[in-house]
Design a protein around this motif. Structure first.
Motif, PDB file in Angstrom:
ATOM      1  N   GLN A 106      17.332   3.216   5.882  1.00  0.00           N
ATOM      2  CA  GLN A 106      15.839   3.510   5.917  1.00  0.00           C
ATOM      3  C   GLN A 106      15.471   4.488   7.186  1.00  0.00           C
ATOM      4  OE1 GLN A 106      14.550   3.910   3.161  1.00  0.00           O
ATOM      5  NE2 GLN A 106      14.127   1.952   2.083  1.00  0.00           N
ATOM      6  N   ARG A 107      14.824   5.444   6.837  1.00  0.00           N
ATOM      7  CA  ARG A 107      13.990   6.072   7.893  1.00  0.00           C
ATOM      8  C   ARG A 107      12.593   5.722   8.091  1.00  0.00           C
ATOM      9  NH1 ARG A 107      18.359   8.942   7.682  1.00  0.00           N
ATOM     10  NH2 ARG A 107      18.870  10.974   6.813  1.00  0.00           N
ATOM     11  N   GLY A 108      12.156   5.880   9.137  1.00  0.00           N
ATOM     12  CA  GLY A 108      10.874   5.615   9.492  1.00  0.00           C
ATOM     13  C   GLY A 108      10.835   3.901   9.471  1.00  0.00           C
ATOM     14  N   ILE A 109      11.641   3.389  10.063  1.00  0.00           N
ATOM     15  CA  ILE A 109      11.735   1.816  10.098  1.00  0.00           C
ATOM     16  C   ILE A 109      10.654   1.205  10.799  1.00  0.00           C
ATOM     17  CG2 ILE A 109      14.286   1.998   9.917  1.00  0.00           C
ATOM     18  CD1 ILE A 109      14.425   1.334  12.958  1.00  0.00           C
ATOM     19  N   GLU A 110       9.514   1.757  11.370  1.00  0.00           N
ATOM     20  CA  GLU A 110       8.292   1.008  11.568  1.00  0.00           C
ATOM     21  C   GLU A 110       7.416   0.602  10.633  1.00  0.00           C
ATOM     22  OE1 GLU A 110       7.626   5.299  11.585  1.00  0.00           O
ATOM     23  OE2 GLU A 110       9.213   4.139  12.762  1.00  0.00           O
ATOM     24  N   GLN A 111       7.771   1.510   9.228  1.00  0.00           N
ATOM     25  CA  GLN A 111       6.830   1.096   8.107  1.00  0.00           C
ATOM     26  C   GLN A 111       7.466   0.236   7.232  1.00  0.00           C
ATOM     27  OE1 GLN A 111       5.599   5.219   7.047  1.00  0.00           O
ATOM     28  NE2 GLN A 111       3.770   4.191   6.749  1.00  0.00           N
ATOM     29  N   VAL A 112       6.962  -0.375   6.445  1.00  0.00           N
ATOM     30  CA  VAL A 112       7.469  -0.992   5.390  1.00  0.00           C
ATOM     31  C   VAL A 112       7.914  -0.454   4.237  1.00  0.00           C
ATOM     32  CG1 VAL A 112       7.126  -3.311   3.742  1.00  0.00           C
ATOM     33  CG2 VAL A 112       6.304  -3.262   6.063  1.00  0.00           C
ATOM     34  N   GLY A 115      13.554  -2.861   0.808  1.00  0.00           N
ATOM     35  CA  GLY A 115      14.681  -3.273   1.389  1.00  0.00           C
ATOM     36  C   GLY A 115      14.278  -4.029   2.948  1.00  0.00           C
ATOM     37  N   ALA A 116      12.868  -3.758   3.184  1.00  0.00           N
ATOM     38  CA  ALA A 116      12.487  -4.176   4.688  1.00  0.00           C
ATOM     39  C   ALA A 116      12.453  -5.895   4.644  1.00  0.00           C
ATOM     40  CB  ALA A 116      11.110  -3.654   5.008  1.00  0.00           C
ATOM     41  N   THR A 117      12.605  -6.333   5.665  1.00  0.00           N
ATOM     42  CA  THR A 117      12.101  -7.848   5.707  1.00  0.00           C
ATOM     43  C   THR A 117      11.174  -7.822   6.669  1.00  0.00           C
ATOM     44  OG1 THR A 117      14.633  -8.346   5.688  1.00  0.00           O
ATOM     45  CG2 THR A 117      13.403  -9.815   6.469  1.00  0.00           C
ATOM     46  N   VAL A 118       9.941  -8.526   6.171  1.00  0.00           N
ATOM     47  CA  VAL A 118       8.735  -8.515   6.643  1.00  0.00           C
ATOM     48  C   VAL A 118       8.405  -9.803   7.058  1.00  0.00           C
ATOM     49  CG1 VAL A 118       6.551  -7.520   6.479  1.00  0.00           C
ATOM     50  CG2 VAL A 118       8.343  -6.506   5.068  1.00  0.00           C
ATOM     51  N   THR A 119       7.889 -10.097   8.261  1.00  0.00           N
ATOM     52  CA  THR A 119       7.207 -11.420   8.433  1.00  0.00           C
ATOM     53  C   THR A 119       5.610 -11.291   8.614  1.00  0.00           C
ATOM     54  OG1 THR A 119       9.215 -11.924  10.064  1.00  0.00           O
ATOM     55  CG2 THR A 119       6.849 -13.338  10.504  1.00  0.00           C
ATOM     56  N   PRO A 170      -1.866 -15.272  -6.932  1.00  0.00           N
ATOM     57  CA  PRO A 170      -1.968 -16.000  -8.127  1.00  0.00           C
ATOM     58  C   PRO A 170      -3.148 -17.009  -7.418  1.00  0.00           C
ATOM     59  CG  PRO A 170       0.308 -15.880  -8.038  1.00  0.00           C
ATOM     60  CD  PRO A 170      -0.356 -15.255  -6.790  1.00  0.00           C
ATOM     61  N   ALA A 171      -3.331 -17.458  -6.289  1.00  0.00           N
ATOM     62  CA  ALA A 171      -4.354 -18.485  -5.847  1.00  0.00           C
ATOM     63  C   ALA A 171      -5.667 -17.681  -5.378  1.00  0.00           C
ATOM     64  CB  ALA A 171      -3.599 -19.076  -4.590  1.00  0.00           C
ATOM     65  N   GLY A 172      -5.659 -16.451  -5.663  1.00  0.00           N
ATOM     66  CA  GLY A 172      -7.010 -15.694  -5.356  1.00  0.00           C
ATOM     67  C   GLY A 172      -6.545 -14.453  -4.000  1.00  0.00           C
ATOM     68  N   PRO A 173      -7.966 -13.852  -3.789  1.00  0.00           N
ATOM     69  CA  PRO A 173      -7.586 -12.860  -2.858  1.00  0.00           C
ATOM     70  C   PRO A 173      -7.044 -13.469  -1.562  1.00  0.00           C
ATOM     71  CG  PRO A 173      -9.797 -12.702  -3.796  1.00  0.00           C
ATOM     72  CD  PRO A 173      -9.064 -14.022  -4.366  1.00  0.00           C
ATOM     73  N   ARG A 174      -6.222 -12.548  -0.812  1.00  0.00           N
ATOM     74  CA  ARG A 174      -5.699 -12.983   0.573  1.00  0.00           C
ATOM     75  C   ARG A 174      -5.620 -11.745   1.267  1.00  0.00           C
ATOM     76  NH1 ARG A 174      -0.260 -15.977   0.091  1.00  0.00           N
ATOM     77  NH2 ARG A 174      -0.320 -15.821   2.231  1.00  0.00           N
ATOM     78  N   GLU A 175      -5.584 -12.368   2.705  1.00  0.00           N
ATOM     79  CA  GLU A 175      -5.458 -10.982   3.852  1.00  0.00           C
ATOM     80  C   GLU A 175      -4.240 -11.509   4.640  1.00  0.00           C
ATOM     81  OE1 GLU A 175      -7.845  -8.319   6.917  1.00  0.00           O
ATOM     82  OE2 GLU A 175      -8.943  -9.880   5.826  1.00  0.00           O
ATOM     83  N   VAL A 176      -3.251 -10.721   4.893  1.00  0.00           N
ATOM     84  CA  VAL A 176      -2.181 -11.225   5.970  1.00  0.00           C
ATOM     85  C   VAL A 176      -2.196 -10.111   6.846  1.00  0.00           C
ATOM     86  CG1 VAL A 176      -1.102 -12.597   4.165  1.00  0.00           C
ATOM     87  CG2 VAL A 176      -0.579 -10.365   4.147  1.00  0.00           C
ATOM     88  N   GLU A 177      -1.494 -10.441   7.984  1.00  0.00           N
ATOM     89  CA  GLU A 177      -1.149  -9.400   8.888  1.00  0.00           C
ATOM     90  C   GLU A 177       0.301  -9.341   9.128  1.00  0.00           C
ATOM     91  OE1 GLU A 177      -1.436  -9.070  13.791  1.00  0.00           O
ATOM     92  OE2 GLU A 177      -2.811 -10.149  12.882  1.00  0.00           O
ATOM     93  N   VAL A 178       0.722  -7.993   9.343  1.00  0.00           N
ATOM     94  CA  VAL A 178       2.061  -7.643   9.290  1.00  0.00           C
ATOM     95  C   VAL A 178       2.556  -7.971  10.802  1.00  0.00           C
ATOM     96  CG1 VAL A 178       3.915  -6.100   9.270  1.00  0.00           C
ATOM     97  CG2 VAL A 178       1.993  -6.089   7.634  1.00  0.00           C
ATOM     98  N   VAL A 179       3.428  -9.120  11.009  1.00  0.00           N
ATOM     99  CA  VAL A 179       4.062  -9.530  12.282  1.00  0.00           C
ATOM    100  C   VAL A 179       5.124  -8.602  12.783  1.00  0.00           C
ATOM    101  CG1 VAL A 179       4.744 -11.209  13.762  1.00  0.00           C
ATOM    102  CG2 VAL A 179       2.804 -11.788  11.992  1.00  0.00           C
ATOM    103  N   GLU A 180       6.047  -8.477  11.876  1.00  0.00           N
ATOM    104  CA  GLU A 180       7.437  -7.990  12.237  1.00  0.00           C
ATOM    105  C   GLU A 180       7.810  -7.110  11.024  1.00  0.00           C
ATOM    106  OE1 GLU A 180      11.807  -9.053  14.237  1.00  0.00           O
ATOM    107  OE2 GLU A 180      10.601 -10.555  13.145  1.00  0.00           O
ATOM    108  N   VAL A 181       8.505  -5.974  11.287  1.00  0.00           N
ATOM    109  CA  VAL A 181       9.419  -5.396  10.093  1.00  0.00           C
ATOM    110  C   VAL A 181      10.715  -4.908  10.663  1.00  0.00           C
ATOM    111  CG1 VAL A 181       9.262  -3.124   8.868  1.00  0.00           C
ATOM    112  CG2 VAL A 181       7.065  -4.137   9.427  1.00  0.00           C
ATOM    113  N   ARG A 182      11.773  -5.296   9.936  1.00  0.00           N
ATOM    114  CA  ARG A 182      13.025  -5.081  10.411  1.00  0.00           C
ATOM    115  C   ARG A 182      13.951  -4.771   8.983  1.00  0.00           C
ATOM    116  NH1 ARG A 182      12.751 -10.531  10.499  1.00  0.00           N
ATOM    117  NH2 ARG A 182      14.650 -11.556   9.631  1.00  0.00           N
ATOM    118  N   TYR A 183      14.790  -3.917   9.269  1.00  0.00           N
ATOM    119  CA  TYR A 183      15.826  -3.607   8.313  1.00  0.00           C
ATOM    120  C   TYR A 183      17.304  -4.335   8.667  1.00  0.00           C
ATOM    121  CZ  TYR A 183      12.212  -0.680   6.523  1.00  0.00           C
ATOM    122  OH  TYR A 183      10.987   0.016   5.814  1.00  0.00           O
ATOM    123  N   VAL A 184      17.738  -5.045   7.829  1.00  0.00           N
ATOM    124  CA  VAL A 184      19.053  -5.697   8.084  1.00  0.00           C
ATOM    125  C   VAL A 184      20.258  -4.983   7.380  1.00  0.00           C
ATOM    126  CG1 VAL A 184      20.194  -7.965   7.935  1.00  0.00           C
ATOM    127  CG2 VAL A 184      17.785  -7.976   8.288  1.00  0.00           C
TER     128      VAL A 184
END
Length: 184
Positions: A106-112, A115-119, A170-184
């Motif tokens: 993947q190119r642009g590995i700072e984005q999701v 194949g990305a593994t995202v925390t 499924p539990a309703g609206p949620r908001e999450v923050e992207v902590v880490e993006v990596r490609y293994v």
């Protein structure tokens, strides 16, 4: 009516009947990782080289025993053979339409991207989770792999570390923050 003209089966012989969890949106490609592609190939190989020949042998043996109308081995064998053939057709279609994506390329590995593994961290309670975005046929939530067409994965696509994304779970609206993006 003569049994020769009656279709044997339970009425659910739809080839295109695919569970909603593995159905691809119309007009999309069947993206998958190399691991997912190899898993489909090995399952197809097992069915074609081992399972189906064994079942054909069993059905042939049961048919040679005489009366097929009350022969459990024959009836079960024919049903199982139809299931195997249906799965083989499904796997062939999936493999033919597969587009294998190697996360390491993947190119642009700072984005999701696929194949990305995202925390991610839940904005409300700070709970962290790690997910790998994979193809629909290889998704397994218990192993930390979610399909690229899932609501969370769609919300995460093109996000960067530090971005907050909203999605409807499924539990309703949620908001999450992207902590880490990596490609293994």
């Amino acid at each position: 009516m003569n049994k020769a003209f009656v279709k044997e089966g339970d009425g659910s012989d739809e080839d295109d009947e695919v569970p909603a969890g593995v159905r691809l949106p119309p007009g999309t490609r069947n993206y998958m990782t190399r691991r997912g592609y190899e898993a489909l190939r090995s399952e197809l190989d097992l069915l074609v080289r081992t399972e189906r020949p064994k079942m054909v042998e069993t059905v042939a043996w049961a048919a040679s025993n005489g009366d097929r109308s009350e022969n459990g081995d024959y009836i079960y064998g024919k049903k199982r053979l139809r299931e195997i053939d249906r799965r083989i057709r499904f796997l062939i279609k999936r493999i033919e339409s597969a587009e294998v994506v190697d996360p390491a390329d993947q190119r642009g590995i700072e984005q999701v991207f696929f194949g990305a593994t995202v925390t991610i961290a839940d904005v409300e309670d700070g709970d962290e989770q790690t997910w790998q975005i994979v193809g629909v046929d290889e998704a397994d939530a218990s192993a930390g792999r979610i399909s690229w067409i899932s609501p969370l994965a769609r919300a995460l696509l093109k996000a960067r570390e530090g971005d907050a994304v909203r999605f409807v779970s499924p539990a309703g609206p949620r908001e999450v923050e992207v902590v880490e993006v990596r490609y293994v």
